[in-house]
Write a protein that holds these residues in place. Structure first.
Motif, PDB file in Angstrom:
ATOM      1  N   ASP A 147      -0.236  -9.072  -3.156  1.00  0.00           N
ATOM      2  CA  ASP A 147       0.325  -8.070  -2.249  1.00  0.00           C
ATOM      3  C   ASP A 147       0.913  -6.897  -3.032  1.00  0.00           C
ATOM      4  O   ASP A 147       1.966  -6.361  -2.686  1.00  0.00           O
ATOM      5  CB  ASP A 147       1.386  -8.684  -1.339  1.00  0.00           C
ATOM      6  CG  ASP A 147       1.688  -7.799  -0.128  1.00  0.00           C
ATOM      7  OD1 ASP A 147       0.784  -7.050   0.297  1.00  0.00           O
ATOM      8  OD2 ASP A 147       2.831  -7.843   0.374  1.00  0.00           O
ATOM      9  N   ALA A 148       0.193  -6.508  -4.099  1.00  0.00           N
ATOM     10  CA  ALA A 148       0.612  -5.385  -4.939  1.00  0.00           C
ATOM     11  C   ALA A 148      -0.435  -4.276  -4.836  1.00  0.00           C
ATOM     12  O   ALA A 148      -1.638  -4.561  -4.804  1.00  0.00           O
ATOM     13  CB  ALA A 148       0.773  -5.830  -6.387  1.00  0.00           C
ATOM     14  N   HIS A 149       0.032  -3.040  -4.812  1.00  0.00           N
ATOM     15  CA  HIS A 149      -0.874  -1.921  -4.525  1.00  0.00           C
ATOM     16  C   HIS A 149      -0.698  -0.774  -5.513  1.00  0.00           C
ATOM     17  O   HIS A 149       0.367  -0.585  -6.097  1.00  0.00           O
ATOM     18  CB  HIS A 149      -0.615  -1.408  -3.103  1.00  0.00           C
ATOM     19  CG  HIS A 149      -0.542  -2.491  -2.082  1.00  0.00           C
ATOM     20  ND1 HIS A 149       0.641  -2.871  -1.482  1.00  0.00           N
ATOM     21  CD2 HIS A 149      -1.500  -3.309  -1.586  1.00  0.00           C
ATOM     22  CE1 HIS A 149       0.405  -3.872  -0.644  1.00  0.00           C
ATOM     23  NE2 HIS A 149      -0.889  -4.152  -0.689  1.00  0.00           N
ATOM     24  N   ALA A 168       5.887   8.047  -8.314  1.00  0.00           N
ATOM     25  CA  ALA A 168       7.014   7.672  -7.463  1.00  0.00           C
ATOM     26  C   ALA A 168       6.753   6.263  -6.939  1.00  0.00           C
ATOM     27  O   ALA A 168       5.735   6.012  -6.291  1.00  0.00           O
ATOM     28  CB  ALA A 168       7.155   8.660  -6.312  1.00  0.00           C
ATOM     29  N   LEU A 169       7.654   5.354  -7.230  1.00  0.00           N
ATOM     30  CA  LEU A 169       7.470   3.952  -6.836  1.00  0.00           C
ATOM     31  C   LEU A 169       7.650   3.796  -5.327  1.00  0.00           C
ATOM     32  O   LEU A 169       8.516   4.418  -4.719  1.00  0.00           O
ATOM     33  CB  LEU A 169       8.456   3.057  -7.587  1.00  0.00           C
ATOM     34  CG  LEU A 169       8.302   3.058  -9.116  1.00  0.00           C
ATOM     35  CD1 LEU A 169       9.438   2.266  -9.770  1.00  0.00           C
ATOM     36  CD2 LEU A 169       6.950   2.477  -9.524  1.00  0.00           C
ATOM     37  N   GLU A 176       3.991  -2.907 -11.830  1.00  0.00           N
ATOM     38  CA  GLU A 176       3.155  -3.743 -12.692  1.00  0.00           C
ATOM     39  C   GLU A 176       1.704  -3.254 -12.704  1.00  0.00           C
ATOM     40  O   GLU A 176       1.075  -3.148 -13.758  1.00  0.00           O
ATOM     41  CB  GLU A 176       3.190  -5.199 -12.227  1.00  0.00           C
ATOM     42  CG  GLU A 176       2.316  -6.121 -13.075  1.00  0.00           C
ATOM     43  CD  GLU A 176       2.269  -7.545 -12.549  1.00  0.00           C
ATOM     44  OE1 GLU A 176       1.443  -8.334 -13.074  1.00  0.00           O
ATOM     45  OE2 GLU A 176       3.032  -7.875 -11.623  1.00  0.00           O
ATOM     46  N   VAL A 177       1.158  -2.929 -11.537  1.00  0.00           N
ATOM     47  CA  VAL A 177      -0.220  -2.456 -11.463  1.00  0.00           C
ATOM     48  C   VAL A 177      -0.339  -1.090 -12.140  1.00  0.00           C
ATOM     49  O   VAL A 177      -1.318  -0.804 -12.838  1.00  0.00           O
ATOM     50  CB  VAL A 177      -0.697  -2.364 -10.000  1.00  0.00           C
ATOM     51  CG1 VAL A 177      -2.216  -2.194  -9.951  1.00  0.00           C
ATOM     52  CG2 VAL A 177      -0.296  -3.606  -9.205  1.00  0.00           C
ATOM     53  N   ARG A 189       2.204   6.841 -21.985  1.00  0.00           N
ATOM     54  CA  ARG A 189       3.483   6.980 -21.292  1.00  0.00           C
ATOM     55  C   ARG A 189       3.320   6.862 -19.778  1.00  0.00           C
ATOM     56  O   ARG A 189       2.411   7.450 -19.196  1.00  0.00           O
ATOM     57  CB  ARG A 189       4.139   8.332 -21.616  1.00  0.00           C
ATOM     58  CG  ARG A 189       4.461   8.530 -23.080  1.00  0.00           C
ATOM     59  CD  ARG A 189       5.052   9.907 -23.330  1.00  0.00           C
ATOM     60  NE  ARG A 189       6.390  10.048 -22.769  1.00  0.00           N
ATOM     61  CZ  ARG A 189       6.768  11.013 -21.948  1.00  0.00           C
ATOM     62  NH1 ARG A 189       5.907  11.918 -21.552  1.00  0.00           N
ATOM     63  NH2 ARG A 189       8.005  11.072 -21.505  1.00  0.00           N
ATOM     64  N   VAL A 190       4.228   6.110 -19.188  1.00  0.00           N
ATOM     65  CA  VAL A 190       4.354   6.044 -17.739  1.00  0.00           C
ATOM     66  C   VAL A 190       5.772   6.462 -17.382  1.00  0.00           C
ATOM     67  O   VAL A 190       6.737   5.866 -17.850  1.00  0.00           O
ATOM     68  CB  VAL A 190       4.079   4.626 -17.202  1.00  0.00           C
ATOM     69  CG1 VAL A 190       4.383   4.556 -15.709  1.00  0.00           C
ATOM     70  CG2 VAL A 190       2.645   4.217 -17.472  1.00  0.00           C
ATOM     71  N   VAL A 191       5.884   7.507 -16.582  1.00  0.00           N
ATOM     72  CA  VAL A 191       7.191   7.957 -16.102  1.00  0.00           C
ATOM     73  C   VAL A 191       7.242   7.641 -14.609  1.00  0.00           C
ATOM     74  O   VAL A 191       6.684   8.361 -13.787  1.00  0.00           O
ATOM     75  CB  VAL A 191       7.395   9.468 -16.352  1.00  0.00           C
ATOM     76  CG1 VAL A 191       8.768   9.909 -15.823  1.00  0.00           C
ATOM     77  CG2 VAL A 191       7.280   9.785 -17.841  1.00  0.00           C
TER      78      VAL A 191
END
Length: 321
Positions: A147-149, A168-169, A176-177, A189-191
């Motif tokens: 159930d992760a998108h 934007a989460l 995680e994905v 890099r992930v911001v």
């Protein structure tokens, strides 16, 4: 907020702007009650379904033709119909992405009727028929079991030149994905950050609040909490002209724009007429210093679908055959 990703030996995109896009005709377009649960940009209207689709198709056709006329390759993906209607298929950038080494990635969509849009084999055929060959496929769709998108470049606004992903989460953007995808394509890099609308809900897609071009960025930074906002702006401002837009401008889709490149190497910025009208004269001048502005009237699509011009464009970074 910030995660350093290990470097990968992948020849991913080293240019910011695509010169080819996938567009999907809105033949099943309608108000999507599933996505409306967290998309405050959608509005119901009084027209019949037939009237809505006729208007949407007209908007789509003018936009595709004008992009072609400007020198951007447009691949129309006239997808095969399934048993379940896909009212949001006109927004293909949410379910796939491509890289310059020939890879096609597919993503786990949050809503069930949007999951029906994911048709990688049919898309590969359409791409190859248009001179863009897919050499490999990779999928993150198995994350649906958790159930992760992650809705592709709807939730990821990517600075390809600096190999940095801004996101934007939300329920459509799982951390995680997100980090898994960044690692797969070798982006260091992930911001990621939180957002909040006046209702308290997060932004459903990052690409309605921000856009990144080769030398500029448009961002509605007031929806980001202050302690994260400073970090995001500092990161963007290292080599981009940061153009801040208000919440009201974001609601007119000023953040939902996309810089593209033509066959001649010229740059254009695709946006809706609503966005163009909502930018101030000074902001339009700033954007015009980077590329030619191309506004399109997609009022029906953006009002009912809750997405605008950028959402209608699936970037193709695949090399020509």
């Amino acid at each position: 907020m910030l995660k350093q990703q290990p470097k990968q030996q992948k020849a991913v995109s080293t240019v910011q702007n695509a010169n080819c896009v996938v567009m999907v005709p809105p033949k099943e377009f309608a108000f999507n009650a599933e996505t409306a649960l967290d998309n405050e940009f959608q509005h119901q209207v009084s027209q019949t379904t037939e009237q809505v689709r006729e208007l949407a198709m007209r908007e789509f056709r003018v936009m595709a033709d004008q992009l072609r006329g400007a020198g951007v390759q447009v691949i129309e993906f006239d997808y095969p119909l399934g048993q379940i209607e896909t009212p949001d298929a006109v927004f293909p950038n949410n379910w796939f992405s491509t890289t310059s080494d020939g890879a096609l990635y597919t993503f786990p969509m949050a809503c069930q009727n949007r999951q029906q849009e994911v048709r990688p084999d049919a898309l590969c055929a359409a791409l190859e028929n248009s001179g863009r060959k897919v050499k490999s496929q990779d999928s993150l769709v198995d994350y649906l079991d958790q159930d992760a998108h992650l809705e592709s470049t709807g939730v990821m606004v990517i600075d390809h030149l600096n190999k940095t992903i801004y996101a934007a989460l939300s329920q459509r953007c799982d951390r995680e994905v997100l980090e898994d995808y960044a690692e797969r394509i070798g982006y260091e890099r992930v911001v990621s950050f939180q957002t909040a609308l006046p209702s308290g809900k997060p932004i459903y897609h990052t690409n309605v609040m921000m856009a990144i071009g080769e030398h500029f960025c448009v961002i509605c930074d007031e929806v980001i909490p202050e302690f994260e906002r400073r970090f995001v702006i500092k990161s963007l401002a290292k080599d981009k002209q940061v153009i801040s837009i208000s919440l009201e401008q974001m609601n007119q889709f000023c953040g939902n724009i996309l810089e593209l490149e033509t066959d001649a190497g010229d740059k254009v910025i695709a946006m809706s007429q609503s966005a163009y009208d909502a930018f101030s004269p000074a902001q339009r001048a700033q954007l015009s210093s980077h590329a030619k502005l191309m506004p399109f009237n997609v009022k029906t699509i953006e009002s009912i679908g809750g997405g605008s011009v950028r959402c209608m464009l699936g970037e193709v970074f695949l090399q020509k055959c």
